[in-house]
Design an enzyme around this catalytic site. Structure first.
Site, PDB file in Angstrom:
ATOM      1  N   GLU A 118       0.868  -1.376  -0.015  1.00  0.00           N
ATOM      2  CA  GLU A 118       0.023   0.195   0.054  1.00  0.00           C
ATOM      3  C   GLU A 118       0.881   1.233   0.061  1.00  0.00           C
ATOM      4  O   GLU A 118       0.483   2.101  -0.627  1.00  0.00           O
ATOM      5  CB  GLU A 118      -1.127  -0.243   1.249  1.00  0.00           C
ATOM      6  N   GLU A 138      -3.262 -10.216   3.812  1.00  0.00           N
ATOM      7  CA  GLU A 138      -4.159  -9.744   5.035  1.00  0.00           C
ATOM      8  C   GLU A 138      -5.029 -10.940   5.442  1.00  0.00           C
ATOM      9  O   GLU A 138      -5.574 -11.328   6.411  1.00  0.00           O
ATOM     10  CB  GLU A 138      -4.702  -8.456   5.275  1.00  0.00           C
TER      11      GLU A 138
END
Length: 284
Positions: A118, A138
């Site tokens: 990210e 995740e």
């Protein structure tokens, strides 16, 4: 008495500054201290007239393995309110990179995972060494992506494939999908980034800053900031869901360490894949 190494290194260059994530023993996992240091350095670079371009790189074997999961378990974050506060701070740090008036280049090698990916996606340009692995795993330990940048870069279908499976892709695939601008041999990585930064530095800073703002506003017009805010709310609920898998993950981290928890996570998915493969062969 030996002083600990700083978690963020600054390397002055003719075109600006290279910020180096410096937790190599943990593959540059983003601790609270490192997030704060990086946010401060990005804000400082934005104000410094002598800096035309910012590069973010990683020390050691990887760019960044994501947020420091062991630190999260150690802090025993409980409930959606506490999770939202943490996620909002992490999102603010990532958006600080996106909103920096100076162009920011991500210099990737080894791994760029989860919050590390990210961070790279928030940069204006991404240059990756051959062999770099990218992804957002995740979901495999009951968490959610923190900053919802990916669908605005590569579209819904490919984003869903990465986020719903937690699979990793190599740098060449990432380039084809639009996550990476260019892939270069690892021994040429720094030189290629330096050359690209030098080209960007030739643009007047006022023109560069306003052009970046135009591009960011185009994302905002497509709903980016609204989606990010909604993602923080839903991510807080996901992280506070207290599923059996999340409880087992946390227990293994506390008892045996993060490496053992990651092995447990990967073994669950590898075993499931093996069962599917065996079933497919049985029907051939």
């Amino acid at each position: 008495m030996r002083h600990p190494e700083p978690v963020l290194l600054r390397e002055t260059t003719p075109w600006g500054v290279r910020l180096i994530l410096n937790r190599p023993a943990k593959l540059n996992a983003l601790s609270g201290e490192l997030v704060d240091a990086l946010s401060g350095a990005i804000a400082e670079a934005g104000r410094n007239a002598d800096i035309r371009v910012v590069v973010i790189a990683g020390a050691g074997r990887a760019f960044c393995s994501g947020f420091d999961l062991a630190e999260e378990v150690e802090h025993a974050i409980e409930g959606p309110v506490a999770w939202r506060e943490l996620l909002a701070a992490d999102v603010a740090a990532t958006l600080g990179v996106l909103d920096c008036p100076k162009p920011v280049i991500a210099q990737l090698h080894g791994y760029a995972l989860a919050g590390g990916l990210e961070l790279a996606m928030a940069c204006d340009l991404v240059v990756a060494a051959e062999g770099t692995r990218l992804g957002e795993p995740e979901i495999r330990y009951g968490s959610a992506p923190v900053t919802l940048l990916m669908p605005y870069l590569i579209g819904q279908k490919r984003t869903r494939e990465l986020l719903l499976t937690g699979d990793l892709i190599d740098a060449s695939t990432a380039e084809q999908w639009g996550l990476v601008n260019r892939v270069v041999p690892v021994e040429r990585l720094a030189a290629e980034v330096n050359a690209l930064a030098d080209r960007l530095a030739r643009t007047p800073p006022e023109v560069m800053a306003l052009t970046k703002r135009m591009l960011n506003r185009a994302m905002d017009a497509a709903g980016f900031r609204v989606a990010v805010e909604a993602g923080i709310d839903l991510g807080a609920i996901i992280n506070a869901a207290d599923t059996p898998e999340q409880r087992e993950w946390d227990e293994i981290v506390r008892r045996d360490g993060l490496k053992a928890a990651l092995a447990w996570r990967d073994r669950r998915y590898d075993e499931e894949l093996g069962r599917h493969d065996a079933g497919d062969r049985a029907t051939d």
